[in-house]
Write an enzyme that holds these catalytic residues in place. Structure first.
Site, short mmCIF file in Angstrom:
data_model
loop_
_atom_site.label_atom_id
_atom_site.label_comp_id
_atom_site.label_asym_id
_atom_site.label_seq_id
_atom_site.Cartn_x
_atom_site.Cartn_y
_atom_site.Cartn_z
N HIS A 1 24.16 -18.25 8.42
CA HIS A 1 24.58 -18.91 7.03
C HIS A 1 24.70 -20.25 7.23
O HIS A 1 25.37 -20.42 8.04
CB HIS A 1 25.61 -18.02 6.10
N GLU B 1 3.84 -20.09 14.65
CA GLU B 1 4.06 -21.10 15.83
C GLU B 1 3.79 -20.13 17.14
O GLU B 1 3.30 -20.63 17.88
CB GLU B 1 5.52 -21.70 15.59
#
Ligand SMILES: Cc1cc2nc3c(=O)[nH]c(=O)nc-3n(C[C@H](O)[C@H](O)[C@H](O)COP(=O)(O)OP(=O)(O)OC[C@H]3O[C@@H](n4cnc5c(N)ncnc54)[C@H](O)[C@@H]3O)c2cc1C
Length: 385
Positions: A185, A248
């Site tokens: 977070h 990616e």
């Protein structure tokens, strides 16, 4: 086996790109290699060819293509020629998906036309001197100013591909402290103008391979970033990284497969030309067996890439599947390129031979975009382990 992943349009693009590489890159590649980077002007040539706009929506100046296949062809063709497009690889592969997915319409209008024209080159900065694999441990902070108009960015990043030339960098920074029950977070993504006061580029790092790609350290001291340059929602950056890393990783897998395929071609050609004890090196049974074994591994990697590309285009490639593709293809490339270099004898160790550069360039594929060990952790987790 016949490849079914590419259609006529893709193959036409491949032809154009191959001719471009032959004309614009191969003749000057040694100069770039010695200079340690591709010249900034080259990126304008890539832009003119339309490379940066392929997957950008038409209303923002691109071609509106949704498929990853054109990008895969770029990896295949640069590897085939034994060259690279320098740090510009991250501009499209790493940065564009974030801009497409999380920028508002207003931000897209501001950013994407210059992205397509090459006027603004992008890089992405996640890794810090103290943390790479464990991204939740990042320390760079972006504190909202009291009047709420901008963030104040402080910290340092390292190993940033394209960091020397970049005009904008997507910086991952902490806008809030981690929660006791959720270390992920509090991370946000900011699009930072590299001309901002307090932004500085440190050393251009001296790497073992990928000599043509500019990889840099970055530092931020009280850099003011307008709130309008926050990408997506505040504190949700970690989940955005999770959503974009599969693409990616597939890009790295395709690049590694393509390098392995190129290595086999280079070794076949070299061993057919080189004579020892009155015979070509290719005529020894050992050479034939080595090249045959390498070819079989490359074929398997190609099949994995092709399936993964289709899955990505269909929106179905899971993080664990992307991790599998990256792990497998990069480990195959590591084995194959080493064996192909061995077949070159001492010349394989000389940088003037493409196999030597491939060997050094390929080594990082098992490290960046998440190490092989991290890939194994992701796969194991998906197995419930
Ligand atoms: C040439 C190059 C270009 C790069 N470009 C960029 C870029 O453009 N932007 C960017 O943000 N980053 C970039 N990176 C950073 C790259 O993604 C990191 O180097 C990579 O994620 C590994 O992080 P680290 O170097 O901190 O290694 P560490 O995380 O310190 O890892 C050290 C060792 O510990 C192992 N390890 C870590 N965690 C675990 C685990 N849970 N279980 C078992 N083993 C573990 C690793 O596998 C590795 O062997 C680049 C790196 C290089 C070398």
């Amino acid at each position: 086996m016949r490849r079914t992943v590419y259609n006529e349009d893709h193959e036409a693009f491949r032809e154009t790109l191959r001719a471009f590489i032959e004309a614009e890159v191969v003749p000057v590649y040694d100069e770039w290699y010695a200079a340690g980077q591709a010249p900034r002007d080259f990126y304008y040539k890539l832009a003119e060819l339309g490379i940066f706009g392929i997957e950008v929506p038409e209303e923002f100046g691109g071609a509106g293509e949704e498929s990853f296949k054109y990008e895969a062809i770029i990896y295949e063709e640069t590897a085939r020629a034994g060259v690279s497009f320098g740090g510009s690889g991250v501009h499209v592969l790493l940065c564009l998906p974030y801009l497409k997915a999380y920028a508002t319409v207003e931000q897209k209008k501001r950013w994407l036309p210059d992205f397509v024209s090459g006027k603004s080159m992008y890089a992405i900065a996640m890794t810090e001197p103290g943390t790479g694999s464990d991204l939740a441990g990042m320390k760079t902070t972006a504190k909202l100013s009291e009047d709420g108009t901008h963030y104040v960015l402080n910290g340092a990043k390292t190993f940033i591909t394209g960091g020397v030339h970049a005009d904008k960098v997507i910086v991952c920074a902490r806008t809030e402290a981690p929660r006791p029950d959720d270390r992920r977070h509090g991370i946000s993504l900011l699009v930072v103008d590299t001309k901002s006061e307090g932004y500085s580029v440190g050393r251009k790092l001296d790497k073992m391979g990928l000599k043509v790609s500019d990889t840099a350290e970055l530092a931020f001291v009280d850099v003011k970033v307008p709130v309008g340059d926050l990408l997506g929602e505040e504190n949700k950056g970690f989940s955005y990284l999770g959503q974009n890393l599969p693409q990616e990783r597939l890009g790295i897998a395709v690049g590694a497969y393509a390098q392995a395929a190129a290595a086999v071609r280079f070794a076949q050609q070299y061993t057919q030309d080189r004579t020892v004890f009155g015979k070509t090196v290719a005529s020894f049974q050992n050479t034939k067996f080595e090249l045959a074994a390498c070819k079989a591994e490359v074929d398997a990697a190609e099949a994995v890439c092709d399936r993964a590309i289709e899955a990505l285009d269909a929106g179905e490639l899971t993080p664990a599947e992307a991790a599998s593709a990256k792990l497998f293809c990069t480990e195959v490339a590591h084995r194959v390129i080493d064996r192909c270099l061995q077949l070159h004898g001492g010349y394989g160790y000389m940088n003037e031979y493409p196999i030597a550069r491939l060997y050094a360039d390929n080594r990082v594929n098992r490290i960046y975009g998440g190490t092989s060990e991290v890939m194994k952790s992701i796969i194991a987790k998906s197995m419930g382990l």
